[in-house]
Design a protein around this motif. Structure first.
Motif, PDB file in Angstrom:
ATOM      1  N   GLN A 234       6.680  17.451  -0.050  1.00  0.00           N
ATOM      2  CA  GLN A 234       6.453  16.006   0.095  1.00  0.00           C
ATOM      3  C   GLN A 234       5.889  15.667   1.485  1.00  0.00           C
ATOM      4  O   GLN A 234       4.958  14.882   1.625  1.00  0.00           O
ATOM      5  CB  GLN A 234       7.781  15.277  -0.097  1.00  0.00           C
ATOM      6  CG  GLN A 234       7.710  13.775   0.080  1.00  0.00           C
ATOM      7  CD  GLN A 234       7.255  13.076  -1.183  1.00  0.00           C
ATOM      8  OE1 GLN A 234       7.366  13.625  -2.265  1.00  0.00           O
ATOM      9  NE2 GLN A 234       6.730  11.888  -1.031  1.00  0.00           N
ATOM     10  N   ALA A 235       6.450  16.296   2.506  1.00  0.00           N
ATOM     11  CA  ALA A 235       6.021  15.968   3.873  1.00  0.00           C
ATOM     12  C   ALA A 235       4.558  16.331   4.081  1.00  0.00           C
ATOM     13  O   ALA A 235       3.826  15.629   4.785  1.00  0.00           O
ATOM     14  CB  ALA A 235       6.895  16.699   4.883  1.00  0.00           C
TER      15      ALA A 235
ATOM     16  N   ASP B 269      -2.111  12.579   2.835  1.00  0.00           N
ATOM     17  CA  ASP B 269      -2.326  11.154   2.549  1.00  0.00           C
ATOM     18  C   ASP B 269      -2.774  10.403   3.794  1.00  0.00           C
ATOM     19  O   ASP B 269      -3.461   9.391   3.710  1.00  0.00           O
ATOM     20  CB  ASP B 269      -1.020  10.512   2.059  1.00  0.00           C
ATOM     21  CG  ASP B 269      -0.935  10.482   0.542  1.00  0.00           C
ATOM     22  OD1 ASP B 269      -1.985  10.361  -0.102  1.00  0.00           O
ATOM     23  OD2 ASP B 269       0.188  10.577   0.016  1.00  0.00           O
ATOM     24  N   SER B 270      -2.344  10.878   4.947  1.00  0.00           N
ATOM     25  CA  SER B 270      -2.643  10.150   6.186  1.00  0.00           C
ATOM     26  C   SER B 270      -4.055  10.436   6.671  1.00  0.00           C
ATOM     27  O   SER B 270      -4.468   9.923   7.707  1.00  0.00           O
ATOM     28  CB  SER B 270      -1.632  10.514   7.276  1.00  0.00           C
ATOM     29  OG  SER B 270      -1.937  11.765   7.844  1.00  0.00           O
TER      30      SER B 270
ATOM     31  N   ARG C  69       0.839  -1.211   0.000  1.00  0.00           N
ATOM     32  CA  ARG C  69       0.000   0.000   0.000  1.00  0.00           C
ATOM     33  C   ARG C  69       0.866   1.249   0.000  1.00  0.00           C
ATOM     34  O   ARG C  69       0.603   2.217  -0.725  1.00  0.00           O
ATOM     35  CB  ARG C  69      -0.898   0.010   1.237  1.00  0.00           C
ATOM     36  CG  ARG C  69      -2.248  -0.613   0.982  1.00  0.00           C
ATOM     37  CD  ARG C  69      -3.085  -0.683   2.238  1.00  0.00           C
ATOM     38  NE  ARG C  69      -3.435   0.621   2.777  1.00  0.00           N
ATOM     39  CZ  ARG C  69      -4.187   0.784   3.859  1.00  0.00           C
ATOM     40  NH1 ARG C  69      -4.648  -0.273   4.496  1.00  0.00           N
ATOM     41  NH2 ARG C  69      -4.481   1.976   4.308  1.00  0.00           N
ATOM     42  N   LEU C  70       1.898   1.219   0.834  1.00  0.00           N
ATOM     43  CA  LEU C  70       2.804   2.370   0.912  1.00  0.00           C
ATOM     44  C   LEU C  70       3.511   2.563  -0.437  1.00  0.00           C
ATOM     45  O   LEU C  70       3.649   3.698  -0.920  1.00  0.00           O
ATOM     46  CB  LEU C  70       3.817   2.127   2.037  1.00  0.00           C
ATOM     47  CG  LEU C  70       4.613   3.316   2.532  1.00  0.00           C
ATOM     48  CD1 LEU C  70       3.697   4.461   2.950  1.00  0.00           C
ATOM     49  CD2 LEU C  70       5.479   2.883   3.713  1.00  0.00           C
TER      50      LEU C  70
ATOM     51  N   TRP D 108      -8.444   4.500   2.953  1.00  0.00           N
ATOM     52  CA  TRP D 108      -8.809   4.464   4.366  1.00  0.00           C
ATOM     53  C   TRP D 108      -8.999   5.853   4.929  1.00  0.00           C
ATOM     54  O   TRP D 108      -9.676   6.049   5.925  1.00  0.00           O
ATOM     55  CB  TRP D 108      -7.762   3.706   5.156  1.00  0.00           C
ATOM     56  CG  TRP D 108      -6.454   4.391   5.224  1.00  0.00           C
ATOM     57  CD1 TRP D 108      -5.447   4.296   4.336  1.00  0.00           C
ATOM     58  CD2 TRP D 108      -6.010   5.302   6.226  1.00  0.00           C
ATOM     59  NE1 TRP D 108      -4.409   5.078   4.724  1.00  0.00           N
ATOM     60  CE2 TRP D 108      -4.718   5.699   5.876  1.00  0.00           C
ATOM     61  CE3 TRP D 108      -6.608   5.798   7.400  1.00  0.00           C
ATOM     62  CZ2 TRP D 108      -3.992   6.581   6.636  1.00  0.00           C
ATOM     63  CZ3 TRP D 108      -5.879   6.685   8.166  1.00  0.00           C
ATOM     64  CH2 TRP D 108      -4.582   7.074   7.784  1.00  0.00           C
TER      65      TRP D 108
ATOM     66  N   ALA E 163      -2.843  16.866  11.361  1.00  0.00           N
ATOM     67  CA  ALA E 163      -2.800  15.398  11.328  1.00  0.00           C
ATOM     68  C   ALA E 163      -3.046  14.859  12.728  1.00  0.00           C
ATOM     69  O   ALA E 163      -2.236  15.082  13.630  1.00  0.00           O
ATOM     70  CB  ALA E 163      -1.450  14.927  10.804  1.00  0.00           C
TER      71      ALA E 163
ATOM     72  N   ASP F 241       2.407  13.776   2.484  1.00  0.00           N
ATOM     73  CA  ASP F 241       2.334  12.619   3.388  1.00  0.00           C
ATOM     74  C   ASP F 241       1.215  12.822   4.416  1.00  0.00           C
ATOM     75  O   ASP F 241       0.426  11.925   4.695  1.00  0.00           O
ATOM     76  CB  ASP F 241       3.656  12.434   4.138  1.00  0.00           C
ATOM     77  CG  ASP F 241       4.650  11.584   3.351  1.00  0.00           C
ATOM     78  OD1 ASP F 241       4.291  11.107   2.261  1.00  0.00           O
ATOM     79  OD2 ASP F 241       5.776  11.399   3.842  1.00  0.00           O
ATOM     80  N   LEU F 242       1.183  14.021   4.995  1.00  0.00           N
ATOM     81  CA  LEU F 242       0.185  14.284   6.037  1.00  0.00           C
ATOM     82  C   LEU F 242      -1.222  14.206   5.461  1.00  0.00           C
ATOM     83  O   LEU F 242      -2.124  13.630   6.068  1.00  0.00           O
ATOM     84  CB  LEU F 242       0.400  15.663   6.653  1.00  0.00           C
ATOM     85  CG  LEU F 242       1.683  15.868   7.440  1.00  0.00           C
ATOM     86  CD1 LEU F 242       1.672  17.232   8.111  1.00  0.00           C
ATOM     87  CD2 LEU F 242       1.853  14.779   8.494  1.00  0.00           C
TER      88      LEU F 242
ATOM     89  N   ILE G  38       1.244   4.246  -2.849  1.00  0.00           N
ATOM     90  CA  ILE G  38       1.151   5.698  -2.585  1.00  0.00           C
ATOM     91  C   ILE G  38       2.366   6.397  -3.191  1.00  0.00           C
ATOM     92  O   ILE G  38       2.246   7.406  -3.880  1.00  0.00           O
ATOM     93  CB  ILE G  38       1.091   5.969  -1.065  1.00  0.00           C
ATOM     94  CG1 ILE G  38      -0.240   5.480  -0.498  1.00  0.00           C
ATOM     95  CG2 ILE G  38       1.279   7.460  -0.780  1.00  0.00           C
ATOM     96  CD1 ILE G  38      -0.306   5.536   1.026  1.00  0.00           C
ATOM     97  N   ASP G  39       3.549   5.825  -2.943  1.00  0.00           N
ATOM     98  CA  ASP G  39       4.778   6.439  -3.461  1.00  0.00           C
ATOM     99  C   ASP G  39       4.847   6.337  -4.980  1.00  0.00           C
ATOM    100  O   ASP G  39       5.351   7.240  -5.641  1.00  0.00           O
ATOM    101  CB  ASP G  39       6.004   5.761  -2.849  1.00  0.00           C
ATOM    102  CG  ASP G  39       6.141   6.105  -1.376  1.00  0.00           C
ATOM    103  OD1 ASP G  39       5.552   7.118  -0.951  1.00  0.00           O
ATOM    104  OD2 ASP G  39       6.822   5.363  -0.639  1.00  0.00           O
TER     105      ASP G  39
ATOM    106  N   VAL H   6      -2.830  22.254   7.801  1.00  0.00           N
ATOM    107  CA  VAL H   6      -3.089  20.813   7.800  1.00  0.00           C
ATOM    108  C   VAL H   6      -2.914  20.323   9.238  1.00  0.00           C
ATOM    109  O   VAL H   6      -1.961  20.702   9.924  1.00  0.00           O
ATOM    110  CB  VAL H   6      -2.162  20.052   6.815  1.00  0.00           C
ATOM    111  CG1 VAL H   6      -0.697  20.261   7.132  1.00  0.00           C
ATOM    112  CG2 VAL H   6      -2.493  18.562   6.788  1.00  0.00           C
TER     113      VAL H   6
ATOM    114  N   ARG I 217       3.343   9.091  -7.029  1.00  0.00           N
ATOM    115  CA  ARG I 217       4.169  10.299  -7.079  1.00  0.00           C
ATOM    116  C   ARG I 217       5.365  10.089  -8.000  1.00  0.00           C
ATOM    117  O   ARG I 217       5.692  10.933  -8.824  1.00  0.00           O
ATOM    118  CB  ARG I 217       4.680  10.635  -5.678  1.00  0.00           C
ATOM    119  CG  ARG I 217       3.565  10.845  -4.693  1.00  0.00           C
ATOM    120  CD  ARG I 217       4.130  10.988  -3.305  1.00  0.00           C
ATOM    121  NE  ARG I 217       3.062  10.979  -2.312  1.00  0.00           N
ATOM    122  CZ  ARG I 217       3.270  10.909  -1.019  1.00  0.00           C
ATOM    123  NH1 ARG I 217       4.490  10.872  -0.545  1.00  0.00           N
ATOM    124  NH2 ARG I 217       2.266  10.904  -0.176  1.00  0.00           N
TER     125      ARG I 217
END
Lengths: 194, 286
Positions: free
Chosen positions: B246-247, B253-254, B74-75, B116, B220, B250-251, B78-79, B218, B82
């Motif tokens: 990018q960071a 995405d979470s 899954r990870l 999710w 999280a 990520d957030l 996601i990557d 944002v 990108r």
């Protein structure tokens, strides 16, 4: 897990979280290996549904991979940080089920024994004597209500249903218990930012 | 100095939030306070630390199978989304690059990582409306890259609303409808998967007061809000484009929450919200 082992595991987890925060996705594997049983235990107990707990556990590790930058070793152990994410994720799942109309049934707890507390629960608490001592200053009702909330992730209303008590009574137990706990922790000097 | 009663109530609210005792409405209120009140956030942190030893009471248990391969897959997906479009994924990417010749039919466009995060909170109609408002055509007006260093001069770029192009296959997108207290939709934010640019558009009647500027944050989980950017500098434009680090991707995405506050326009930096959240929402995939 002996205290020394736990210190070692926490150190390994903290290092791996640092690598993960730096973009090394492979570090997630060692985090999974070193924490899956602990985190699954949390998801399993709060979800009360093994299959859902496994789905939630997967979500937990994705979340860990994407938010590792927030881990701050100065604020607590790596296991505590991971456990908080696991517990919150399981509670979110539980709330989602409720919103979908699946109401928690306090009698539907056939696996309660398997979901029970570890036998050496209080031994572990000795690692943090202040909270152990302070929990023991609570009345039985107060302590049980706070523990049920923590271990089952239940709201006031759900706890009241589970205990078959008025909402106000349960709220009062918990709020008085929390106040007492806070006073005790302050007395013990455990309320600093350490 | 807060009154003793107020301090007590806040201390209890912090504990209740940590324990998960609050119902949905109370929890939303507490989470808002958490995002905006450092003192309350500190109380929450302390309760988390106080109660952390209780985690030892959960009996460890092994999952029925090794879940790591699924998690990693899954990870990776996601990557991969990108990486496919922007070359090797990096962790310090701060610049938006012009969209590559995107292949919207690429099977890699499916990013289960979003799945999710979408907790079923969005109404399909609202999402569809958001999609139509922002338009599916994202190919034009990229302009110069924008970083997420949030300073008064780091405002988001504005772009004219994209023409209503109709690609044969709609790109997968994530959309957040940011609503105010009354549930009134105020902003629509969207990100196309694989494109590190967030687009935000005013859809309600909110207007910042003179001397203030909208700031997008944002949030999280129970972590402190992080400023993404100011936006809305050019009121003649309808859609703002904000390049994402990018960071921050990520957030988002979470499953993080996006929120807007109106901050003083003359602030040197935006480290934490200093005014109430006027609108917020979480992303859902379309």
């Amino acid at each position: 897990m002996a205290a020394d082992d736990q210190v070692e595991v926490n150190a390994a987890l903290a290092r791996a979280l640092g690598r993960l925060a730096g973009g090394d996705r492979d570090a997630l594997h060692s985090i999974y290996e070193n924490s899956r049983a602990r985190l699954f235990g949390i998801c399993y107990r709060v979800c009360n549904d093994p299959s859902a707990a496994e789905d939630v556990l997967q979500d937990v590790y994705i979340k860990v991979a994407l938010t590792a930058r927030y881990f701050d070793a100065a604020r607590g152990s790596a296991l505590a940080w991971l456990s908080t994410i696991a517990r919150n994720s399981a509670i979110d799942w539980h709330r989602g089920q409720k919103r979908a109309g699946r109401v928690f049934d306090p009698s539907d707890d056939g696996d309660a024994q398997a979901r029970g507390l570890k036998d050496d629960y209080w031994d572990h608490l000795e690692l943090r004597r202040e909270i152990l001592g302070c929990m023991e200053t609570l009345t039985g009702d107060q302590r049980k209500a706070i523990e049920d909330s923590f271990f089952l992730g239940l709201t006031y209303a759900e706890l009241a249903g589970r205990e078959d008590k008025p909402l106000g009574t349960v709220k009062s137990w918990i709020r008085r218990g929390l106040k007492r706990l806070k006073e005790c922790l302050e007395d013990e000097g455990a309320d600093g930012t350490r | 100095m807060k009154a003793p009663m107020e301090r007590d109530e806040r201390m209890l609210l912090a504990a209740e939030l940590v324990l998960g005792l609050l119902d949905d409405g109370e929890r939303a209120h507490a989470l808002e306070l958490l995002a905006q009140d450092p003192d309350f956030a500190e109380q929450v942190r302390r309760w988390e630390a106080h109660l952390a030893p209780l985690f030892a009471g959960f009996a460890p248990r092994e999952p029925s199978r090794d879940l790591y391969p699924d998690i990693r897959a899954r990870l990776n997906r996601i990557d991969a989304v990108r990486t496919d479009r922007f070359g090797a994924a990096t962790t310090d990417s701060t610049a938006a690059r012009a969209p590559a010749a995107a292949n919207e039919n690429d099977a890699q466009g499916v990013a289960p990582g979003w799945r999710w995060a979408a907790l079923g909170s969005s109404a399909a109609a609202a999402v569809l409306a958001a999609f139509l408002v922002l338009g599916p055509s994202l190919s034009g007006g990229a302009g110069a890259p924008q970083t997420n260093e949030v300073a008064p001069n780091a405002v988001a770029q504005n772009e004219q609303q994209a023409p209503q192009g109709q690609p044969a296959v709609a790109p997968r997108m994530v959309v957040a409808q940011l609503s105010g207290d009354e549930g009134t939709p105020q902003y629509v934010a969207s990100i196309r998967q694989g494109d590190p640019v967030l687009r935000i558009r005013l859809s309600g009647d909110l207007r910042e007061a003179p001397g203030t500027v909208p700031v997008l944050w944002v949030i999280a989980g129970d972590n402190p809000p992080e400023a993404i950017s100011t936006f809305g500098a050019d009121q003649t434009q309808t859609v703002d484009r904000i390049a994402l680090k990018q960071a921050l991707i990520d957030l988002i995405d979470s499953g993080a929450t996006l929120a807007v506050t109106f901050e003083p326009a003359d602030a040197k930096t935006y480290d934490a919200p200093t005014t109430p959240i006027v609108a917020k929402g979480t992303v859902s995939e379309i």
